[in-house]
Design a protein around this motif. Structure first.
Motif, PDB file in Angstrom:
ATOM      1  N   TYR A   1      -6.602  -2.750   3.568  1.00 27.82           N
ATOM      2  CA  TYR A   1      -6.884  -1.344   3.805  1.00 27.82           C
ATOM      3  C   TYR A   1      -8.304  -1.148   4.301  1.00 27.82           C
ATOM      4  O   TYR A   1      -8.562  -0.430   5.263  1.00 27.82           O
TER       5      TYR A   1
ATOM      6  N   TYR B   1      -0.303   0.824  -0.062  1.00 25.80           N
ATOM      7  CA  TYR B   1       0.675   1.159   0.960  1.00 25.80           C
ATOM      8  C   TYR B   1       1.910   1.734   0.287  1.00 25.80           C
ATOM      9  O   TYR B   1       2.396   1.209  -0.701  1.00 25.80           O
TER      10      TYR B   1
ATOM     11  N   VAL C   1      -4.165   3.713 -10.328  1.00 24.85           N
ATOM     12  CA  VAL C   1      -4.468   3.039  -9.063  1.00 24.85           C
ATOM     13  C   VAL C   1      -5.060   4.042  -8.080  1.00 24.85           C
ATOM     14  O   VAL C   1      -4.927   5.252  -8.253  1.00 24.85           O
ATOM     15  N   TYR C   2      -5.676   3.519  -7.027  1.00 19.29           N
ATOM     16  CA  TYR C   2      -6.139   4.368  -5.933  1.00 19.29           C
ATOM     17  C   TYR C   2      -4.973   4.516  -4.963  1.00 19.29           C
ATOM     18  O   TYR C   2      -4.620   3.571  -4.266  1.00 19.29           O
TER      19      TYR C   2
ATOM     20  N   GLN D   1      -9.404   0.205   7.947  1.00 28.05           N
ATOM     21  CA  GLN D   1     -10.266   1.381   8.045  1.00 28.05           C
ATOM     22  C   GLN D   1     -11.380   1.185   9.053  1.00 28.05           C
ATOM     23  O   GLN D   1     -11.827   2.121   9.698  1.00 28.05           O
TER      24      GLN D   1
ATOM     25  N   CYS E   1      -4.912   5.957  -2.250  1.00 31.83           N
ATOM     26  CA  CYS E   1      -5.322   5.879  -0.843  1.00 31.83           C
ATOM     27  C   CYS E   1      -5.251   4.454  -0.323  1.00 31.83           C
ATOM     28  O   CYS E   1      -5.104   4.230   0.869  1.00 31.83           O
ATOM     29  N   MET E   2      -5.394   3.482  -1.237  1.00 27.64           N
ATOM     30  CA  MET E   2      -5.443   2.077  -0.824  1.00 27.64           C
ATOM     31  C   MET E   2      -4.148   1.343  -1.101  1.00 27.64           C
ATOM     32  O   MET E   2      -4.082   0.136  -0.961  1.00 27.64           O
TER      33      MET E   2
ATOM     34  N   MET F   1     -13.600   0.299  -3.935  1.00 28.67           N
ATOM     35  CA  MET F   1     -14.818  -0.105  -3.230  1.00 28.67           C
ATOM     36  C   MET F   1     -15.523   1.150  -2.736  1.00 28.67           C
ATOM     37  O   MET F   1     -14.934   1.953  -2.057  1.00 28.67           O
ATOM     38  N   PRO F   2     -16.760   1.353  -3.122  1.00 21.68           N
ATOM     39  CA  PRO F   2     -17.454   2.599  -2.753  1.00 21.68           C
ATOM     40  C   PRO F   2     -17.537   2.751  -1.255  1.00 21.68           C
ATOM     41  O   PRO F   2     -17.876   1.835  -0.538  1.00 21.68           O
ATOM     42  N   PHE F   3     -17.267   3.967  -0.806  1.00 19.89           N
ATOM     43  CA  PHE F   3     -17.190   4.181   0.628  1.00 19.89           C
ATOM     44  C   PHE F   3     -18.544   4.046   1.282  1.00 19.89           C
ATOM     45  O   PHE F   3     -18.658   3.825   2.473  1.00 19.89           O
TER      46      PHE F   3
ATOM     47  N   GLN G   1      -8.954   0.753 -11.215  1.00 17.76           N
ATOM     48  CA  GLN G   1      -7.934   1.080 -10.203  1.00 17.76           C
ATOM     49  C   GLN G   1      -7.723  -0.066  -9.219  1.00 17.76           C
ATOM     50  O   GLN G   1      -6.616  -0.276  -8.719  1.00 17.76           O
TER      51      GLN G   1
ATOM     52  N   ASP H   1     -10.983   8.326   0.881  1.00 11.95           N
ATOM     53  CA  ASP H   1      -9.944   7.555   1.567  1.00 11.95           C
ATOM     54  C   ASP H   1     -10.369   6.108   1.805  1.00 11.95           C
ATOM     55  O   ASP H   1      -9.896   5.445   2.727  1.00 11.95           O
ATOM     56  N   THR H   2     -11.287   5.620   0.998  1.00 14.01           N
ATOM     57  CA  THR H   2     -11.715   4.227   1.159  1.00 14.01           C
ATOM     58  C   THR H   2     -11.819   3.514  -0.184  1.00 14.01           C
ATOM     59  O   THR H   2     -12.511   2.525  -0.300  1.00 14.01           O
ATOM     60  N   GLY H   3     -11.162   4.052  -1.189  1.00 13.75           N
ATOM     61  CA  GLY H   3     -11.158   3.368  -2.474  1.00 13.75           C
ATOM     62  C   GLY H   3     -12.488   3.388  -3.196  1.00 13.75           C
ATOM     63  O   GLY H   3     -12.922   2.389  -3.747  1.00 13.75           O
ATOM     64  N   GLY H   4     -13.147   4.535  -3.215  1.00 15.05           N
ATOM     65  CA  GLY H   4     -14.435   4.583  -3.885  1.00 15.05           C
ATOM     66  C   GLY H   4     -14.640   5.783  -4.800  1.00 15.05           C
ATOM     67  O   GLY H   4     -15.381   5.696  -5.764  1.00 15.05           O
TER      68      GLY H   4
END
Lengths: 167, 342
Positions: B84, A64, A58-59, B88, A61-62, B1-3, B154, A42-45
């Protein structure tokens, strides 16, 4: 203020209300029930939330949900047609390119996004295209084989799904 | 972006940022932060980000009006990826309205007399795929490299040029590449339009030169009549991570390999913003560029940077890496120039 959006998911039109802060991922999974798309980091990783929006991966989660207004979304559920798996799905199964399966929907969609525009990718191009999808189980080698196998099949060089031993 | 990479560990390791005001990416007002140590903890607190309004203005004028109306409670939405990430980490609690620029007419790439003009709402993928840019080739090498190194796909597919340069984060790739190319930022606001060189626009960590109710409308990348070659390089720990260090170089070589001008930039965690490596540039101006000169000039970069030690690397490692990357960027730019002139 709820935002009214119209979007097409897997070929079907939906008219729904979303909150400005809701992600596309939340809407796809919880509102529309397409749980094939996962919520991982849930953080684009991690890439488990990957979906196609107007053909591009696309992600979710990121993104909207409000941004998906008037766009065409494809989730993993949208790949199989008439009860038959998409060649990419078959390739993943035949090559043993999944174990727990959690990353698989995202990987398959990222593969589709690649092969749709680049039907004969080089090794480098495959790695670049899948760089945003992490897998903890397979070590990726069988995933790459599945991508090559699917690309051969989609190019018509292979008439049906076969088990390949070389990439 | 890696969490697993917390962008704020970088800020927290710098004592001088304990009390700071900053502008959030893709958003154009200043908000004050109590201490970076407080926000340096990985606190994923999505519950606090609850904007109640979402707008899609159909023009820049409308977007400016919305900003004037809502002031600090509004944030401009480009791709939304940086917003985002900040949300977060609980940094956008007071945001009430999102202003999406998707329909505001800022999604374009124009080849102009001056060079290339890219609308703020253009995605990184759209720029990367723009054939005319590839045909312009060697002068824009750094731009295309910078886009290619922004991973994964992505993120490139939704992230926008405007959002990227407004992030105020020194480890992003596009700002480093564009600063070396001498890009300029076009801004619209309640008092009219203005233009700022990107180098000046990037003020500090999380801080860009945007005043109340202003937004970036486009970025202009000049292509001079004199022949120039450019390149961008990046070093990251994994295929989709932010740069430990990144660097870009533009060499103006109107005749053979005599360097009429060089612009070298370096980013990553070597400073609080994109840095112009003027010590390196001084070694190159007016001299015939050779790999031997580049080897010597690259060493001078240590005078321009102030690297940090964090979980990714030590300051000393970054210092050594900076020399290598500046050398690589210059050599790549030189190689491209030679191939073009051959």
């Amino acid at each position: 203020m709820k935002v009214q959006i119209q979007l097409t998911v897997n070929g079907k039109d939906y008219r729904i209300e979303v909150e400005p802060y809701e992600s596309l991922n939340t809407v796809i999974r919880e509102r529309l029930g397409f749980t094939g798309t996962k919520k991982g980091c849930d953080t684009g990783g991690c890439g488990t939330c990957s979906v196609l929006v107007d053909g591009a991966v696309v992600y979710s989660c990121m993104m909207y949900a409000a941004k998906a207004h008037k766009k065409r979304v494809t989730t993993i559920e949208g790949l199989a047609t008439g009860g038959r798996m998409h060649p990419i799905q078959e390739a993943f199964v035949n090559e043993g390119a999944l174990q727990c399966g959690y990353c698989t929907p995202g990987l398959i969609l990222a593969t589709k996004a690649l092969l749709d525009v680049n039907p004969n990718p080089t090794d480098f191009e495959v790695r670049e295209a899948l760089a945003g999808n992490l897998c903890r189980c397979t070590g990726y080698m069988k995933v790459f084989r599945a991508v090559y196998s699917a690309s051969r099949r989609l190019r018509g060089e292979q008439r049906k799904a076969t088990l390949s031993t070389v990439s | 972006m890696p969490f697993f990479h917390d962008i704020f560990e970088f800020g927290a390791s710098r004592g001088d940022l304990l009390q700071s005001k900053f502008a959030c990416s893709s958003c154009y007002n200043f908000l004050s932060v109590k201490t970076t140590r407080q926000i340096g903890v990985l606190s994923f607190n999505m519950a606090s980000f609850r904007p109640q309004y979402y707008f899609r203005p159909s023009s820049v004028k409308e977007a400016v009006s919305l900003l004037m109306e809502r002031k600090e409670k509004a944030r401009i939405l480009g791709g939304g990826t940086e917003i985002y990430e900040l949300a977060q980490r609980g940094l956008l609690e007071e945001v009430e309205a999102l202003i999406d620029l998707e329909d505001a007419g800022l999604d374009y790439i124009k080849m102009t007399q001056r060079g290339v003009k890219v609308g703020a709402a253009t995605t990184l993928t759209a720029v990367l795929n723009h054939l005319a840019l590839h045909r312009r080739g060697v002068p824009l090498g750094a731009l295309l490299d910078g886009l290619k190194e922004t991973r994964p796909v992505q993120v490139r597919n939704v992230a926008t040029v405007g959002g990227c340069i407004c992030s105020g984060l020194p480890f992003f790739d596009l700002p480093v590449a564009l600063t070396a190319l001498g890009a300029e930022v076009q801004i619209a606001g309640p008092r009219g339009d203005r233009e700022v060189p990107l180098e000046r626009f990037l003020v500090d960590y999380f801080t860009v030169d945007l005043r109340e109710a202003e937004l970036v409308t486009s970025v202009q990348i000049p292509i001079a009549r004199e022949f120039a070659s450019s390149a961008f390089v990046k070093f990251a720990l994994t295929g989709d991570d932010w740069a430990l260090v990144n660097a870009a170089a533009k060499l103006v070589l109107p005749r053979g390999n005599l360097c009429k001008g060089a612009q070298v930039t370096i980013g990553g965690a070597v400073g609080t913003k994109v840095i112009r490596a003027t010590s390196v540039e001084k070694e190159l101006h007016g001299k015939p560029i050779t790999t031997v000169l580049i080897e010597k000039a690259a060493k001078a970069v240590v005078n321009d940077i102030n690297p940090v030690s964090d979980t990714r690397a030590s300051a000393d490692y970054r210092r050594r890496l900076s020399i290598v990357l500046v050398k690589r960027a210059l050599n790549l730019a030189l190689q491209r120039a030679r191939r073009k002139n051959a």
